[in-house]
Design a protein around this motif. Sequence first.
Motif, PDB file in Angstrom:
ATOM      1  N   VAL A 268       0.873  -1.174   0.000  1.00 55.08           N
ATOM      2  CA  VAL A 268       0.000   0.000   0.000  1.00 55.08           C
ATOM      3  C   VAL A 268       0.908   1.220   0.000  1.00 55.08           C
ATOM      4  O   VAL A 268       1.850   1.297   0.799  1.00 55.08           O
ATOM      5  CB  VAL A 268      -0.928   0.029   1.232  1.00 55.08           C
ATOM      6  CG1 VAL A 268      -1.868   1.230   1.156  1.00 55.08           C
ATOM      7  CG2 VAL A 268      -1.719  -1.265   1.356  1.00 55.08           C
ATOM      8  N   LEU A 269       0.647   2.168  -0.889  1.00 61.42           N
ATOM      9  CA  LEU A 269       1.540   3.315  -1.005  1.00 61.42           C
ATOM     10  C   LEU A 269       0.790   4.517  -1.551  1.00 61.42           C
ATOM     11  O   LEU A 269      -0.283   4.408  -2.144  1.00 61.42           O
ATOM     12  CB  LEU A 269       2.717   2.981  -1.922  1.00 61.42           C
ATOM     13  CG  LEU A 269       2.380   2.459  -3.311  1.00 61.42           C
ATOM     14  CD1 LEU A 269       3.395   2.933  -4.346  1.00 61.42           C
ATOM     15  CD2 LEU A 269       2.377   0.918  -3.286  1.00 61.42           C
ATOM     16  N   TYR A 270       1.389   5.698  -1.292  1.00 60.52           N
ATOM     17  CA  TYR A 270       0.865   6.961  -1.799  1.00 60.52           C
ATOM     18  C   TYR A 270       1.859   7.539  -2.798  1.00 60.52           C
ATOM     19  O   TYR A 270       3.064   7.597  -2.542  1.00 60.52           O
ATOM     20  CB  TYR A 270       0.650   7.961  -0.660  1.00 60.52           C
ATOM     21  CG  TYR A 270      -0.519   7.626   0.235  1.00 60.52           C
ATOM     22  CD1 TYR A 270      -1.789   8.143  -0.022  1.00 60.52           C
ATOM     23  CD2 TYR A 270      -0.363   6.788   1.333  1.00 60.52           C
ATOM     24  CE1 TYR A 270      -2.865   7.832   0.791  1.00 60.52           C
ATOM     25  CE2 TYR A 270      -1.436   6.469   2.155  1.00 60.52           C
ATOM     26  CZ  TYR A 270      -2.684   6.995   1.883  1.00 60.52           C
ATOM     27  OH  TYR A 270      -3.749   6.680   2.685  1.00 60.52           O
ATOM     28  N   LEU A 271       1.345   7.980  -3.939  1.00 59.50           N
ATOM     29  CA  LEU A 271       2.116   8.666  -4.959  1.00 59.50           C
ATOM     30  C   LEU A 271       1.584  10.088  -5.099  1.00 59.50           C
ATOM     31  O   LEU A 271       0.431  10.358  -4.740  1.00 59.50           O
ATOM     32  CB  LEU A 271       1.999   7.940  -6.300  1.00 59.50           C
ATOM     33  CG  LEU A 271       2.288   6.438  -6.316  1.00 59.50           C
ATOM     34  CD1 LEU A 271       2.019   5.860  -7.705  1.00 59.50           C
ATOM     35  CD2 LEU A 271       3.710   6.152  -5.884  1.00 59.50           C
ATOM     36  N   GLY A 272       2.394  10.981  -5.621  1.00 61.86           N
ATOM     37  CA  GLY A 272       1.949  12.366  -5.746  1.00 61.86           C
ATOM     38  C   GLY A 272       2.483  13.051  -6.978  1.00 61.86           C
ATOM     39  O   GLY A 272       3.489  12.634  -7.551  1.00 61.86           O
ATOM     40  N   ARG A 273       1.788  14.115  -7.390  1.00 61.28           N
ATOM     41  CA  ARG A 273       2.251  14.955  -8.485  1.00 61.28           C
ATOM     42  C   ARG A 273       2.693  16.305  -7.925  1.00 61.28           C
ATOM     43  O   ARG A 273       1.879  17.120  -7.508  1.00 61.28           O
ATOM     44  CB  ARG A 273       1.147  15.166  -9.531  1.00 61.28           C
ATOM     45  CG  ARG A 273       1.585  16.069 -10.700  1.00 61.28           C
ATOM     46  CD  ARG A 273       0.496  16.264 -11.736  1.00 61.28           C
ATOM     47  NE  ARG A 273       0.121  15.020 -12.384  1.00 61.28           N
ATOM     48  CZ  ARG A 273       0.860  14.385 -13.283  1.00 61.28           C
ATOM     49  NH1 ARG A 273       2.039  14.875 -13.646  1.00 61.28           N
ATOM     50  NH2 ARG A 273       0.434  13.259 -13.823  1.00 61.28           N
ATOM     51  N   ASN A 274       3.978  16.503  -7.865  1.00 55.15           N
ATOM     52  CA  ASN A 274       4.558  17.771  -7.409  1.00 55.15           C
ATOM     53  C   ASN A 274       4.011  18.198  -6.044  1.00 55.15           C
ATOM     54  O   ASN A 274       3.653  19.362  -5.843  1.00 55.15           O
ATOM     55  CB  ASN A 274       4.314  18.879  -8.445  1.00 55.15           C
ATOM     56  CG  ASN A 274       4.933  18.556  -9.786  1.00 55.15           C
ATOM     57  OD1 ASN A 274       5.985  17.922  -9.866  1.00 55.15           O
ATOM     58  ND2 ASN A 274       4.284  18.984 -10.865  1.00 55.15           N
ATOM     59  N   CYS A 275       3.933  17.270  -5.124  1.00 49.86           N
ATOM     60  CA  CYS A 275       3.471  17.596  -3.773  1.00 49.86           C
ATOM     61  C   CYS A 275       4.527  18.429  -3.055  1.00 49.86           C
ATOM     62  O   CYS A 275       5.734  18.212  -3.216  1.00 49.86           O
ATOM     63  CB  CYS A 275       3.171  16.319  -2.990  1.00 49.86           C
ATOM     64  SG  CYS A 275       1.711  15.451  -3.593  1.00 49.86           S
ATOM     65  N   ALA A 276       4.058  19.384  -2.261  1.00 49.05           N
ATOM     66  CA  ALA A 276       4.956  20.365  -1.645  1.00 49.05           C
ATOM     67  C   ALA A 276       5.623  19.866  -0.380  1.00 49.05           C
ATOM     68  O   ALA A 276       6.551  20.494   0.120  1.00 49.05           O
ATOM     69  CB  ALA A 276       4.179  21.648  -1.341  1.00 49.05           C
ATOM     70  N   GLY A 277       5.171  18.752   0.165  1.00 48.00           N
ATOM     71  CA  GLY A 277       5.731  18.272   1.425  1.00 48.00           C
ATOM     72  C   GLY A 277       4.996  18.859   2.613  1.00 48.00           C
ATOM     73  O   GLY A 277       4.229  19.820   2.487  1.00 48.00           O
ATOM     74  N   GLY A 278       5.221  18.272   3.768  1.00 53.69           N
ATOM     75  CA  GLY A 278       4.515  18.697   4.973  1.00 53.69           C
ATOM     76  C   GLY A 278       4.906  20.083   5.437  1.00 53.69           C
ATOM     77  O   GLY A 278       5.922  20.654   5.030  1.00 53.69           O
ATOM     78  N   CYS A 279       4.080  20.631   6.321  1.00 53.07           N
ATOM     79  CA  CYS A 279       4.350  21.944   6.911  1.00 53.07           C
ATOM     80  C   CYS A 279       5.558  21.841   7.843  1.00 53.07           C
ATOM     81  O   CYS A 279       5.680  20.876   8.612  1.00 53.07           O
ATOM     82  CB  CYS A 279       3.127  22.397   7.685  1.00 53.07           C
ATOM     83  SG  CYS A 279       3.245  24.061   8.365  1.00 53.07           S
ATOM     84  N   PRO A 280       6.483  22.820   7.810  1.00 53.35           N
ATOM     85  CA  PRO A 280       7.635  22.789   8.731  1.00 53.35           C
ATOM     86  C   PRO A 280       7.191  22.697  10.188  1.00 53.35           C
ATOM     87  O   PRO A 280       6.143  23.222  10.575  1.00 53.35           O
ATOM     88  CB  PRO A 280       8.347  24.108   8.444  1.00 53.35           C
ATOM     89  CG  PRO A 280       7.965  24.449   7.042  1.00 53.35           C
ATOM     90  CD  PRO A 280       6.556  23.956   6.873  1.00 53.35           C
ATOM     91  N   GLU A 281       7.996  22.046  10.999  1.00 51.56           N
ATOM     92  CA  GLU A 281       7.597  21.671  12.355  1.00 51.56           C
ATOM     93  C   GLU A 281       7.075  22.830  13.195  1.00 51.56           C
ATOM     94  O   GLU A 281       6.061  22.712  13.865  1.00 51.56           O
ATOM     95  CB  GLU A 281       8.789  21.023  13.062  1.00 51.56           C
ATOM     96  CG  GLU A 281       8.472  20.557  14.476  1.00 51.56           C
ATOM     97  CD  GLU A 281       9.650  19.879  15.144  1.00 51.56           C
ATOM     98  OE1 GLU A 281       9.640  19.743  16.379  1.00 51.56           O
ATOM     99  OE2 GLU A 281      10.595  19.492  14.420  1.00 51.56           O
ATOM    100  N   GLY A 282       7.747  23.962  13.194  1.00 56.53           N
ATOM    101  CA  GLY A 282       7.350  25.046  14.090  1.00 56.53           C
ATOM    102  C   GLY A 282       6.415  26.054  13.483  1.00 56.53           C
ATOM    103  O   GLY A 282       6.091  27.068  14.117  1.00 56.53           O
ATOM    104  N   ASP A 283       5.956  25.814  12.256  1.00 55.89           N
ATOM    105  CA  ASP A 283       5.110  26.774  11.553  1.00 55.89           C
ATOM    106  C   ASP A 283       3.672  26.280  11.482  1.00 55.89           C
ATOM    107  O   ASP A 283       3.363  25.146  11.817  1.00 55.89           O
ATOM    108  CB  ASP A 283       5.635  26.997  10.123  1.00 55.89           C
ATOM    109  CG  ASP A 283       6.992  27.671  10.098  1.00 55.89           C
ATOM    110  OD1 ASP A 283       7.356  28.295  11.119  1.00 55.89           O
ATOM    111  OD2 ASP A 283       7.677  27.562   9.060  1.00 55.89           O
ATOM    112  N   GLY A 284       2.805  27.164  10.990  1.00 56.79           N
ATOM    113  CA  GLY A 284       1.442  26.785  10.674  1.00 56.79           C
ATOM    114  C   GLY A 284       0.574  26.524  11.883  1.00 56.79           C
ATOM    115  O   GLY A 284       0.869  26.954  13.009  1.00 56.79           O
ATOM    116  N   VAL A 285      -0.503  25.809  11.636  1.00 57.03           N
ATOM    117  CA  VAL A 285      -1.487  25.521  12.675  1.00 57.03           C
ATOM    118  C   VAL A 285      -1.823  24.030  12.655  1.00 57.03           C
ATOM    119  O   VAL A 285      -1.659  23.343  11.642  1.00 57.03           O
ATOM    120  CB  VAL A 285      -2.782  26.344  12.480  1.00 57.03           C
ATOM    121  CG1 VAL A 285      -2.495  27.839  12.576  1.00 57.03           C
ATOM    122  CG2 VAL A 285      -3.445  26.014  11.148  1.00 57.03           C
TER     123      VAL A 285
END
Length: 359
Positions: A268-285
Amino acid sequence: MPESVRQHYELYPYPDYPLFASVRRRDTYANNLDALCSLFNGELPLPGSRILIAGCGSFAPYPFALANPGVPITALDLSRKSLKRARLHCLLHGISGVDFVPGDLCDPALATGPYGFIDAYGVLHHLEEPQAGLRALAARLGEGGILRVMVYSHYARREEDSIRRALRLLKVRDPEQVRRMVRRSGQDSRLRAFFESSEEVGSRSGLADALLHPQVTSYRIDALLELIAGSGLTLLRFAHRGALPEPELEIARIRALETKQEAPGNFVLYLGRNCAGGCPEGDGVFRLNPCLAAAFSGWRPGTLHLPGRLGHKNAALDGAERRFLRRFRNPVPAADLSPTELARAGAYADRLFLMHSRA
C-alpha cells in the motif's frame, strides 16, 4: 481491460458486505481529503477539489463520502452490477454527492480530471496492462494531487497464486466447485490449509476474487518501483502495516525481507504529483481531523480505539490523550505549543489524527 474481468465482477461483485453494514465516520479518518493534503502538501485542499475512486467496487464510495461530506466524488468501475450495489449502499445510509460512472479507467474520456485525490486500491494488479492503467490515473491527477495504490505482493500472494493457477489448469471456474474440492481434500492438503487460514474465502465473492480471478499480477519491490517510475509520479510513502515513514528505508526493509522470500503483506503506497511536502515543524497551525470531531466533542469515559493507518498500529487513546486532542477542535498555532506539545502534536499529525498546515 479484458472482457473476462468485467464478466468476473458482474458475477461476483466485490466486496459483498451486507447492504446495512455501517461504518463509523471516525474510522474513515485516513480517507479525509483535508488530512491527506495537509500531510503531503502542508496545505488544505483548494476549493473544488474532487476525489476519484478508480475501480470502486461495491462498497468504497460509502466510506469515502462519509469521510468527505460536500466533496464531489466520482466512483468509476467496469462492473455495472458493482456500481448498482455501491449506489444502493450509499442510498441506504443517506449518502449523496457521488457520481457513479461505468467504464474502463484506461478510457481518457471517462472521469476526466483534475482530481485532488485518486484511490486505486486493489485495482492495478487486475489490469492487462498495469503500466497503462497507472499512467491513465496519473493523467487525471492535478498539481499537488495524491494517489493511493494497493497492489499484490508476490511473496504475500504465493499460495493464492499457486492455487489459482492449479484451478485454472483444472478448468475450475465456480466457487462451489472449489468448496467441493476442499471438502474432499485430505486434512494435510495445501488447499484445505489455505481455506482454514484465509478469512477472504469465507464468502462467495471473496473466494472468487482470491482464487478464480482471470487477471492477476503480483509484484516484487523492484518491479513495483519500475511501475511507479513509468508513471511520472513521486513515491510519497508506503502505508502497509509496519511500513517505515521514509520510503528509502522501507524499500531497503522490503528488499531484505524478499531475500528471505517474505513480504510485509500486500503493498500500500501513496504517490503524488509535485506535492509540496509537509508543513515545517514550528510553523502553521494544527487542527483536529474533521472525521474525529464527534469522537472528541465532549467527555467520554474509557479509552478510544481507532484503526491503524499509514503503517501505524494505534494504541487506545486514554483520557489524557483525548483531552490533548480535544484542544485542536479549533486551530492551534504551532507557535503556541511548547516543544513537548509540538512533538506530540506532530506525532498525531503523522497518524492523521491532527492536520498540520500552513494556514
